[in-house]
Design an enzyme around this catalytic site. Structure first.
Site, PDB file in Angstrom:
ATOM      1  N   LEU A 174     -99.803  51.819   4.863  1.00 27.91           N
ATOM      2  CA  LEU A 174    -100.651  51.138   5.846  1.00 27.91           C
ATOM      3  C   LEU A 174    -100.213  51.566   7.254  1.00 27.91           C
ATOM      4  O   LEU A 174     -99.601  50.819   7.988  1.00 27.91           O
ATOM      5  CB  LEU A 174    -100.512  49.623   5.655  1.00 27.91           C
ATOM      6  CG  LEU A 174    -101.640  48.713   6.139  1.00 27.91           C
ATOM      7  CD1 LEU A 174    -102.983  49.144   5.578  1.00 27.91           C
ATOM      8  CD2 LEU A 174    -101.352  47.275   5.753  1.00 27.91           C
ATOM      9  N   HIS A 175    -100.543  52.819   7.589  1.00 24.32           N
ATOM     10  CA  HIS A 175    -100.196  53.296   8.933  1.00 24.32           C
ATOM     11  C   HIS A 175    -101.277  52.840   9.900  1.00 24.32           C
ATOM     12  O   HIS A 175    -102.119  52.005   9.564  1.00 24.32           O
ATOM     13  CB  HIS A 175     -99.961  54.812   8.938  1.00 24.32           C
ATOM     14  CG  HIS A 175    -101.135  55.641   8.518  1.00 24.32           C
ATOM     15  ND1 HIS A 175    -101.908  56.340   9.420  1.00 24.32           N
ATOM     16  CD2 HIS A 175    -101.680  55.872   7.303  1.00 24.32           C
ATOM     17  CE1 HIS A 175    -102.867  56.971   8.755  1.00 24.32           C
ATOM     18  NE2 HIS A 175    -102.753  56.706   7.479  1.00 24.32           N
ATOM     19  N   MET A 176    -101.269  53.388  11.107  1.00 28.17           N
ATOM     20  CA  MET A 176    -102.085  52.756  12.144  1.00 28.17           C
ATOM     21  C   MET A 176    -103.595  52.832  11.905  1.00 28.17           C
ATOM     22  O   MET A 176    -104.311  51.872  12.146  1.00 28.17           O
ATOM     23  CB  MET A 176    -101.734  53.315  13.512  1.00 28.17           C
ATOM     24  CG  MET A 176    -101.906  52.286  14.600  1.00 28.17           C
ATOM     25  SD  MET A 176    -101.597  52.959  16.223  1.00 28.17           S
ATOM     26  CE  MET A 176     -99.956  52.379  16.548  1.00 28.17           C
ATOM     27  N   THR A 193    -104.665  50.440   9.276  1.00 25.43           N
ATOM     28  CA  THR A 193    -104.444  49.100   9.820  1.00 25.43           C
ATOM     29  C   THR A 193    -105.622  48.693  10.692  1.00 25.43           C
ATOM     30  O   THR A 193    -106.122  47.564  10.602  1.00 25.43           O
ATOM     31  CB  THR A 193    -103.133  49.053  10.638  1.00 25.43           C
ATOM     32  OG1 THR A 193    -102.051  49.337   9.756  1.00 25.43           O
ATOM     33  CG2 THR A 193    -102.921  47.697  11.286  1.00 25.43           C
TER      34      THR A 193
END
Lengths: 123, 157
Positions: A49-51, A54
């Site tokens: 769940l990277h940026m 997200t």
């Protein structure tokens, strides 16, 4: 041997009774019944769940009126706040619980769980 | 993981010269590259990639901070540095407010878990009002690095 019909637990009936109980509480005890829903999901895309995912998650969460909370074990964050979401450090394989409270709680957790399951369009 | 594990203190810029987003990214990337001995061509390629990433979606989540970042093959180990702007920079942040603290994070492409751990670390500190206030008030590289060291020493890291 079949189980007697009158001893079977009818899910619809029990939900109905719950609904009635809630209504009674609301009427006589001044309690507001807020629908709640939750789903367990596992992060499956390799980058976690990277940026970018997200932001996808937060944007989707913000389309619902319900309050959205995402849990990783004891750690709970606001699912509509990207900065808080980054604190989950949800790498691949992380199990999360998506919880919602509000009129559209069920729709919210359903949509958010589907987004996570889709891998955010990644591998 | 601590901030000091991947922060490059020598690359910190206490007063950014650039006043626009792309200029700030180039300035911070050049500073970081120089501090770790990367050549200019690599620095240029990396800053271009950071800008391309930023164009896909702002890393300015509000509260006057932005965390531009990229995973790039020229980056061999995870590293970050910080620049401060007293005038504020337009990062097209979510809250539309100008950005005063820019943390540049560069990661190798093959370690996504470490990248997320660093992000968690950066945001955990940036969320604290005191940390942001101290950084904004700091006027020298030494003061900024002292704040970063002190943040690492807080209970719970």
């Amino acid at each position: 041997m079949s189980f007697p019909a009158d001893k079977r637990i009818d899910v619809r009936a029990s939900t109905c009774r719950d609904g009635k109980r809630r209504m009674i509480r609301r009427l006589f005890m001044n309690e507001t019944a807020v629908p709640e829903a939750s789903r367990r999901v596992t992060i499956e895309n390799s980058l976690g769940l990277h940026m970018r995912p997200t932001m996808q998650f937060v944007d989707l969460a913000n389309q619902f009126r319900s309050r959205v909370v995402v849990r990783k074990g004891k750690h709970a964050v606001d699912g509509k706040n990207p900065m808080e979401m980054m604190l989950l450090e949800a790498v691949r394989g992380t199990e999360l619980e998506i919880q919602a409270a509000g009129a559209d709680a069920e729709d919210a957790v359903e949509a958010l769980a589907a987004l996570v399951k889709s891998g955010f369009g990644e591998q | 993981m601590k901030l000091s594990d991947f922060f490059v203190p020598e690359a910190v810029i206490p007063e950014l010269k650039a006043t626009d987003r792309n200029g700030v990214i180039r300035e911070l990337t050049a500073s970081l590259a120089a501090a770790v001995g990367m050549d200019e061509a690599q620095a240029a390629a990396i800053s271009k990639a950071v800008i391309a990433r930023e164009n896909q979606g702002s890393t300015g989540f509000g509260k006057g901070v932005a965390v531009p970042h990229v995973k790039h093959p020229a980056v061999k180990r995870i590293m970050a540095t910080l620049g401060r702007s007293s005038t504020g920079v337009d990062f097209a942040a979510l809250d539309r407010a100008p950005v005063y603290i820019v943390v540049l994070l560069l990661s190798p492409p093959d370690n996504p878990d470490q990248h997320l751990a660093s992000m968690e670390n950066i945001f955990r500190h940036l969320q604290r009002d005191n940390f942001r206030r101290f950084l904004r008030q700091a006027s020298t590289k030494e003061e900024i690095n002292e704040n970063i060291r002190e943040a690492d020493e807080l209970p719970g890291g």
